[in-house]
Design a protein around this motif. Structure first.
Motif, short mmCIF file in Angstrom:
data_model
loop_
_atom_site.label_atom_id
_atom_site.label_comp_id
_atom_site.label_asym_id
_atom_site.label_seq_id
_atom_site.Cartn_x
_atom_site.Cartn_y
_atom_site.Cartn_z
N LEU A 262 0.93 -1.18 -0.03
CA LEU A 262 0.11 0.03 -0.06
C LEU A 262 0.87 1.08 0.03
O LEU A 262 1.59 1.69 0.87
N PRO A 263 1.12 1.89 -1.07
CA PRO A 263 1.69 3.32 -1.21
C PRO A 263 1.39 4.23 -0.27
O PRO A 263 0.17 4.25 0.16
N ILE A 264 2.36 4.78 0.21
CA ILE A 264 2.00 5.97 1.43
C ILE A 264 2.89 7.15 1.18
O ILE A 264 4.01 7.34 0.34
N GLU A 265 2.51 8.30 1.60
CA GLU A 265 3.30 9.65 1.72
C GLU A 265 4.02 9.54 3.04
O GLU A 265 3.27 9.48 4.05
N LEU A 266 5.36 10.00 3.17
CA LEU A 266 5.86 10.18 4.53
C LEU A 266 5.19 11.44 5.39
O LEU A 266 5.44 11.60 6.55
N SER A 267 4.71 12.33 4.58
CA SER A 267 3.85 13.48 5.49
C SER A 267 2.79 12.85 6.24
O SER A 267 2.41 13.42 6.96
N TRP A 268 2.38 11.64 6.10
CA TRP A 268 1.39 11.26 6.74
C TRP A 268 1.60 10.69 8.19
O TRP A 268 1.08 10.45 9.08
N ILE A 269 3.19 10.54 8.41
CA ILE A 269 3.75 10.06 9.28
C ILE A 269 4.06 11.35 10.67
O ILE A 269 4.82 12.09 10.01
N SER A 270 3.47 11.24 11.72
CA SER A 270 3.80 12.32 12.75
C SER A 270 4.94 12.06 13.48
O SER A 270 5.56 12.90 13.98
N SER A 271 5.17 10.83 13.95
CA SER A 271 6.18 10.55 14.89
C SER A 271 6.72 9.05 14.75
O SER A 271 5.92 8.31 14.24
N ILE A 272 7.85 8.73 15.00
CA ILE A 272 8.64 7.52 15.36
C ILE A 272 9.13 7.26 16.50
O ILE A 272 9.83 8.40 17.02
N THR A 273 8.69 6.21 17.25
CA THR A 273 9.30 6.13 18.41
C THR A 273 10.05 4.74 18.86
O THR A 273 9.78 3.66 18.19
N PHE A 274 11.40 4.95 19.18
CA PHE A 274 12.11 3.85 19.27
C PHE A 274 11.76 2.85 20.56
O PHE A 274 11.45 3.27 21.62
N SER A 275 12.11 1.54 20.46
CA SER A 275 11.78 0.63 21.70
C SER A 275 12.43 1.16 23.04
O SER A 275 13.49 1.71 23.10
N PRO A 276 11.76 0.97 24.12
CA PRO A 276 12.03 1.33 25.37
C PRO A 276 13.48 0.70 25.78
O PRO A 276 14.16 1.15 26.64
N TRP A 277 13.78 -0.50 25.17
CA TRP A 277 14.85 -1.26 25.32
C TRP A 277 15.97 -1.14 24.51
O TRP A 277 17.26 -1.58 24.57
N MET A 278 15.78 0.04 23.55
CA MET A 278 17.04 0.21 22.65
C MET A 278 18.08 0.95 23.27
O MET A 278 17.72 2.04 23.68
N PRO A 279 19.33 0.44 23.19
CA PRO A 279 20.32 1.22 23.83
C PRO A 279 20.52 2.68 23.08
O PRO A 279 20.27 2.94 21.95
N PRO A 280 21.05 3.79 23.74
CA PRO A 280 21.06 5.03 23.51
C PRO A 280 21.87 5.47 22.18
O PRO A 280 21.52 6.07 21.45
#
Length: 214
Positions: free
Chosen positions: A154-172
């Motif tokens: 399903l094609p999308i536009e990146l402008s539709w994305i408001s935020s990206i959150t990384f896993s709480p266990w992802m090392p800084p």
């Protein structure tokens, strides 16, 4: 944290590799439900497929819920988990315009409610789930395909994305590198990039220290 469902957004919890594919190729990938953990859910999808003139019914699951521990643990793979939050309206519009695609919130019910359901036909099958899953507040996209397929885009536009959150266990160190990678893929992005503090919140700990000192 509010327990009210999101109204203007939907979240997609996924793997790091899938998230990078979404960004670089500007698409969401709907997959076969045949390997879903919930055999009841997979059965309803296959039952629906058997009753319509399509060879495949593929799906992608999002949520209308705010960030929860459950979503990170069940729908992502540890420290490689990613949550992509979409503006719901343009994504919904894209689904409506795509041939054979449908989207909507999942309806949670018990067996007796399902037995007494007044809806005619089979339209509720791909959007019905047992009430024990109701905390997921799922919003699902399905695609009906004339041929046998394992996936559909399903094609999308990146402008539709408001935020990206990384896993709480992802090392800084990894999340810092990932921010750079995403900004390379989407150089003019206005997407908010953040690491989840769900399991390690400075604000929560500080509030606890203040409480303990009273």
């Amino acid at each position: 944290m509010s327990t009210r469902p999101l109204r203007k957004f939907v979240k997609r919890y996924t793997t790091l590799s899938s998230a990078l594919q979404t960004l670089s190729e500007k698409k969401l990938v709907l997959l076969s439900p045949s390997k879903w953990d919930d055999a009841n859910d997979a059965y309803f999808m296959d039952l629906y497929r058997s009753k319509i003139p399509s060879q495949s019914v593929l799906a992608l699951c999002c949520t209308m819920a705010k960030e929860t521990y459950h979503h990170w643990r069940v729908f992502t793979q540890g420290m490689d988990g990613i949550s992509i939050e979409f503006h719901r309206e343009p994504l919904e519009h894209a689904v409506e315009q795509a041939d054979g695609f449908h989207a909507g919130p999942v309806n949670y019910m018990g067996v007796h409610s399902l037995e007494k359901h007044t809806a005619k036909g089979i339209e509720i099958l791909p959007f019905a789930k047992r009430e024990g899953y109701s905390d997921e507040r799922e919003w699902r996209i399905i695609a009906e395909c004339e041929d046998v397929r394992e996936y559909v885009d399903l094609p999308i536009e990146l402008s539709w994305i408001s935020s990206i959150t990384f896993s709480p266990w992802m090392p800084p160190s990894l999340s810092d590198n990932l921010r750079g990678i995403i900004k390379t893929i989407v150089p003019d992005t206005k997407i908010s990039l953040r690491a989840s503090s769900l399991t390690n919140s400075k604000a929560w700990k500080e509030a606890g220290r203040e409480l303990a000192s009273r």
